[in-house]
Design an enzyme around this catalytic site. Structure first.
Site, short mmCIF file in Angstrom:
data_model
loop_
_atom_site.label_atom_id
_atom_site.label_comp_id
_atom_site.label_asym_id
_atom_site.label_seq_id
_atom_site.Cartn_x
_atom_site.Cartn_y
_atom_site.Cartn_z
CG ASP A 1 -9.13 3.77 5.58
OD1 ASP A 1 -7.89 3.76 5.39
OD2 ASP A 1 -9.84 4.78 5.44
CD1 TRP B 1 -4.11 0.49 15.46
CD2 TRP B 1 -2.05 -0.12 14.82
NE1 TRP B 1 -3.70 -0.52 16.29
CE2 TRP B 1 -2.44 -0.91 15.93
CE3 TRP B 1 -0.80 -0.34 14.24
CZ2 TRP B 1 -1.61 -1.90 16.46
CZ3 TRP B 1 0.03 -1.32 14.78
CH2 TRP B 1 -0.38 -2.08 15.88
CG LEU C 1 -14.90 -17.15 3.38
CD1 LEU C 1 -16.22 -16.41 3.44
CD2 LEU C 1 -13.98 -16.65 4.51
CG HIS D 1 0.35 -1.03 5.38
ND1 HIS D 1 -0.96 -0.59 5.34
CD2 HIS D 1 1.09 -0.06 4.78
CE1 HIS D 1 -0.99 0.60 4.75
NE2 HIS D 1 0.23 0.94 4.40
C1 IPE Z 1 -9.45 2.81 0.57
O1 IPE Z 1 -8.67 3.41 1.56
C2 IPE Z 1 -8.67 1.75 -0.11
C3 IPE Z 1 -8.32 0.59 0.72
C4 IPE Z 1 -8.68 0.36 1.94
C5 IPE Z 1 -7.52 -0.40 0.05
P1 IPE Z 1 -7.89 4.78 1.28
O2 IPE Z 1 -7.22 5.13 2.55
O3 IPE Z 1 -7.03 4.64 0.08
O4 IPE Z 1 -9.08 5.77 0.92
P2 IPE Z 1 -9.21 7.36 1.07
O5 IPE Z 1 -8.05 7.96 0.33
O6 IPE Z 1 -9.18 7.68 2.52
O7 IPE Z 1 -10.53 7.67 0.47
C1 IPE Z 2 -5.62 1.05 4.68
O1 IPE Z 2 -4.95 1.83 5.60
C2 IPE Z 2 -4.71 0.18 3.85
C3 IPE Z 2 -4.50 0.63 2.46
C4 IPE Z 2 -5.16 1.58 1.87
C5 IPE Z 2 -3.50 -0.09 1.70
P1 IPE Z 2 -4.32 3.23 5.18
O2 IPE Z 2 -2.93 2.99 4.73
O3 IPE Z 2 -5.20 3.94 4.25
O4 IPE Z 2 -4.29 3.98 6.59
P2 IPE Z 2 -4.74 5.47 6.89
O5 IPE Z 2 -6.10 5.64 6.32
O6 IPE Z 2 -3.74 6.37 6.22
O7 IPE Z 2 -4.71 5.57 8.37
MG MG Z 3 -6.76 5.20 4.44
#
Ligand code: IPE
Ligand code: IPE
Ligand code: MG
Length: 257
Positions: free
Chosen positions: A22, A27, A133, A39
């Protein structure tokens, strides 16, 4: 200074590590960039951590890459992520094979766009003979989806006379989950400072040790992984027993009555 890696006890490695990757969006935002930029950089972290786990001899690594709920993000971000997935999967197959890594996927992958699904299925097949792995990608995954599917399939088997409800046990129920072929995660890491599970492996994480770090996913590297493993190794896992029972090696009473 002693390196973090050399401090890890190879005899008590977590056999299955699960990571909620996450913080990509935040970032990118810090650098004044689009979320997709985050991403793209997150892929570097995936590479590093997969390599780190393979080098240590971890058995299973589950990565939460896209949740059921993530489909509700802006269309441009979703399609950008799917595109990134196709590119990355195609590009990484030779490296996976070189490192003896076997790819798996859990989730409602039939929802993925055709080219993403095709690339994924091809990579799973091309790495299926590897014995190192096990890399499990959670894509279009959520626990509540998984449990709903399990209930549906279990109901079908009962209806078809293949399963007697009276004989259902935890072990037989687990055969209906996507993770039926993998052990439960022992260590769950979430990056970006959020302290929640967000619908990831709710059943399987029953006794996992949870490690939360403020590091945003695109900054996460092997050293951060080592830190989490060392923290895991410092914990006493009691599984409901007392500390004294663990040190005397006594078995529990359950089932002996
Ligand atoms: C959880 O992250 C899902 C993934 C990392 C793929 P999110 O960014 O979607 O989760 P919430 O919305 O902060 O709970
Ligand atoms: C995690 O990073 C990746 C996915 C959920 C696909 P986020 O896209 O949730 O990044 P934040 O949490 O908004 O910073
Ligand atoms: Mg997120």
């Amino acid at each position: 200074m002693e390196s973090l890696k050399s401090m890890i006890d190879p005899a008590s490695l977590p056999n299955h590590i699960a990571i909620i990757m996450d913080g990509n969006g935040r970032w990118a935002k810090v650098q004044g960039q689009d979320r997709l930029f985050g991403h793209y950089h997150g892929v570097e972290s995936v590479r590093d951590v997969v390599e780190g786990c393979a080098e240590l001899g971890v058995g299973y690594l589950s990565l939460y890459a896209f949740s059921t709920e993530n489909w509700d993000r802006p269309a441009g971000e979703v399609s950008g992520l799917m595109e990134l997935l196709v590119q990355t999967i195609r590009k990484e197959v030779p490296t996976l094979n070189k490192n003896n890594i076997r790819l798996h996927a859990i989730g409602n992958i039939s929802m993925l766009p055709d080219d993403t699904l095709a690339a994924l299925e091809e990579a799973i097949l091309e790495t299926s003979k590897n014995s190192g792995l096990n890399l499990i990608m959670a894509l279009s995954y959520s626990s509540r989806w998984e449990m709903g599917e399990a209930a549906k399939n279990l109901g079908r088997d009962v209806k078809a006379g293949k399963l007697d409800p009276e004989t259902i046990t935890q072990e037989s129920f687990e055969q209906y989950l996507c993770t039926r072929n993998y052990p439960d995660p022992e260590l769950m890491i979430r990056t970006s400072g959020e302290r929640r599970i967000s619908n990831f492996l709710l059943y399987q994480l029953a006794y996992a040790e949870l490690f939360f770090t403020p590091v945003l996913w695109p900054d996460f590297r092997k050293e951060n992984l080592y830190e989490a493993i060392l923290d895991f190794q410092s914990r006493e896992r009691r599984f409901g027993k007392t500390s004294e029972q663990l040190s005397s090696g006594k078995a529990g009473n359950r089932g002996n009555a």
